[in-house]
Scaffold this active site. Structure first.
Site, PDB file in Angstrom:
ATOM      1  N   THR A  19      -2.357   4.012  -3.416  1.00  0.00           N
ATOM      2  CA  THR A  19      -3.081   3.694  -4.776  1.00  0.00           C
ATOM      3  C   THR A  19      -4.440   3.412  -4.380  1.00  0.00           C
ATOM      4  OG1 THR A  19      -1.057   2.558  -4.920  1.00  0.00           O
ATOM      5  CG2 THR A  19      -2.748   1.480  -6.114  1.00  0.00           C
ATOM      6  N   ARG A  36      10.646   5.381 -12.021  1.00  0.00           N
ATOM      7  CA  ARG A  36      10.428   4.345 -10.779  1.00  0.00           C
ATOM      8  C   ARG A  36       9.042   3.640 -11.012  1.00  0.00           C
ATOM      9  NH1 ARG A  36       6.089   3.860  -6.855  1.00  0.00           N
ATOM     10  NH2 ARG A  36       7.128   2.645  -4.947  1.00  0.00           N
ATOM     11  N   GLY A  66       5.978   1.169  -8.760  1.00  0.00           N
ATOM     12  CA  GLY A  66       5.878   0.758  -7.585  1.00  0.00           C
ATOM     13  C   GLY A  66       5.511  -0.621  -7.843  1.00  0.00           C
ATOM     14  N   ASP A  67       4.538  -1.198  -6.953  1.00  0.00           N
ATOM     15  CA  ASP A  67       4.087  -2.635  -7.150  1.00  0.00           C
ATOM     16  C   ASP A  67       2.599  -2.548  -7.952  1.00  0.00           C
ATOM     17  OD1 ASP A  67       2.728  -1.239  -5.115  1.00  0.00           O
ATOM     18  OD2 ASP A  67       2.161  -2.806  -3.899  1.00  0.00           O
ATOM     19  N   THR A 110      -1.342  -1.674  -1.147  1.00  0.00           N
ATOM     20  CA  THR A 110      -1.098  -0.304  -1.261  1.00  0.00           C
ATOM     21  C   THR A 110       0.096  -0.056  -0.214  1.00  0.00           C
ATOM     22  OG1 THR A 110      -2.680   0.261   0.735  1.00  0.00           O
ATOM     23  CG2 THR A 110      -3.447   0.307  -1.703  1.00  0.00           C
ATOM     24  N   GLY A 111       0.427   1.140  -0.304  1.00  0.00           N
ATOM     25  CA  GLY A 111       1.778   1.483   0.504  1.00  0.00           C
ATOM     26  C   GLY A 111       3.138   1.281  -0.208  1.00  0.00           C
ATOM     27  N   GLY A 160       5.535  -0.045  -2.106  1.00  0.00           N
ATOM     28  CA  GLY A 160       5.494  -0.863  -3.256  1.00  0.00           C
ATOM     29  C   GLY A 160       6.903  -1.559  -3.186  1.00  0.00           C
TER      30      GLY A 160
HETATM   31  N1  ASP Z   1       1.801   1.069  -3.668  1.00  0.00           N
HETATM   32  C1  ASP Z   1       2.123   2.370  -4.284  1.00  0.00           C
HETATM   33  C2  ASP Z   1       3.668   2.532  -4.966  1.00  0.00           C
HETATM   34  O1  ASP Z   1       4.448   2.096  -4.383  1.00  0.00           O
HETATM   35  C3  ASP Z   1       1.818   3.554  -3.383  1.00  0.00           C
HETATM   36  C4  ASP Z   1       0.906   3.434  -2.265  1.00  0.00           C
HETATM   37  O2  ASP Z   1       0.208   2.840  -2.377  1.00  0.00           O
HETATM   38  O3  ASP Z   1       0.748   4.295  -1.582  1.00  0.00           O
HETATM   39  O4  ASP Z   1       3.734   3.067  -6.068  1.00  0.00           O
END
Ligand code: ASP
Length: 326
Positions: A165, A193, A195-196, A216-217, A219
């Site tokens: 993100t 879906r 995410g966070d 990020t990552g 979520g």
């Molecule tokens: N955090 C984001 C999500 O879960 C994805 C990401 O940042 O890699 O949608």
């Protein structure tokens, strides 16, 4: 001062830094920077050019938070609009609500005259089509899209695919703190879906009295741990920004089952301090920082903390498609 994600933020941080240096309000400077990332088609996890969901549709999530009023605006699973961050901003400005999703978000974006556009770029269309041809059975293809998707989703998920993100957290000259996020989320996700990133308190939180945090990552992990709100609350309770982020990492150690992978936690306090930790991260997990006195933004490595024994993602069909030379 502004902290921005990894590579994805590269196209936006310069503009945001410049606008902050000129004295623009933090939220405006952040929105302007995020828009540039959304418009950059080489960023494959944000805006146009992002990876699609299982149906081959690009669904976007975004949010903004004004840390002075504690007003937020967010959109989730928005299709067909180029700048979800600006739609999120208008949720904040024009509605008595904080979060719109799916059809309602689309309706609102249309109503305010937000820029519509095709989000699925040729590289993503090709990758999705190859996945569809190779991984979806002939019977399912015949009945598509009216097929059960739970198993398809489980097999397509790769915890490292959504490589970021874009998140922006900053403090302007006035001392006001704000946050902004934007993402296409996980590629090959189950339709609908979230995410966070659009979930305030999970993927971002800002409070001018204490600081801000954005993740990020995976979520799913920040949602379960309520990470962004927790970090700001820990600072309110007296922890330093560094201690607050470490405490949020401890919270993540309690997560059992579900999707566990990498989460990068970015945080700032009110006094120019910051901390970025990549939970289960990799050496390439960097972030951008700019503050008054720095001529240009600089990239720095996040501190890596492993919380699971085997954070390395298993290769999946999805990953193979992303790595194809498209
Ligand atoms: N955090 C984001 C999500 O879960 C994805 C990401 O940042 O890699 O949608």
């Amino acid at each position: 001062m502004i902290i921005v994600t990894n590579n994805e933020g590269r196209s936006g941080i310069m503009a945001t830094a410049k606008l902050l240096a000129q004295g623009l309000a933090g939220l405006d400077a952040i929105e302007a920077g995020v828009r540039l990332v959304e418009a950059d088609e080489t960023v494959r996890t944000v805006g146009r050019g992002g990876w699609p969901n299982l149906l081959g549709d690009v669904e976007l999530d975004a949010s903004v938070m004004d840390g002075t009023t504690l007003r937020t605006g967010a959109v989730g699973a928005l299709k067909g609009f180029l700048h979800p961050v600006s739609v999120a901003r208008q949720v904040l400005e024009r509605l008595p609500h904080e979060l719109l999703v799916g059809e309602g978000a689309k309706r609102f974006a249309t109503e305010i005259g937000a820029e519509a556009g095709d989000l699925l770029m040729p590289h993503a269309r090709t990758a999705w089509q190859r996945w569809f041809n190779d991984e979806v059975s002939e019977r399912e293809r015949g009945q598509w899209p009216n097929v059960p998707m739970t198993d398809l989703c489980r097999h397509a998920i790769d915890p490292e695919i959504g490589r970021d993100t874009t998140v922006f957290i900053g403090q302007d000259r006035n001392g006001d703190i704000a946050a902004g996020t934007s993402t296409s989320g996980w590629g090959w996700k189950y339709p609908g879906r979230l995410g966070d990133s659009p979930v305030i308190g999970a993927g971002s939180y800002a409070d001018t009295r204490y600081g801000a945090c954005a993740c990020t990552g995976v979520g799913e992990m920040s949602i379960r741990a309520g990470t962004a709100r927790a970090v700001v609350l820990y600072m309110k309770m007296g922890m330093s920004v560094e201690e607050a982020v470490y405490e949020a990492v401890t919270d993540m150690r309690a997560l059992k089952g579900g999707l566990i992978g990498r989460v990068t936690i970015h945080a700032i306090d009110t006094a120019g301090g910051h901390k970025v930790v990549a939970v289960n991260g990799l050496p390439e997990n960097h972030y951008w920082i700019w503050h008054e006195g720095l001529e240009t933004p600089v990239s720095r490595p996040a501190e890596i903390i492993a919380i699971s024994e085997d954070p390395a993602p298993k290769p999946t069909a999805h990953r193979r498609y992303e790595q194809m030379d498209l």
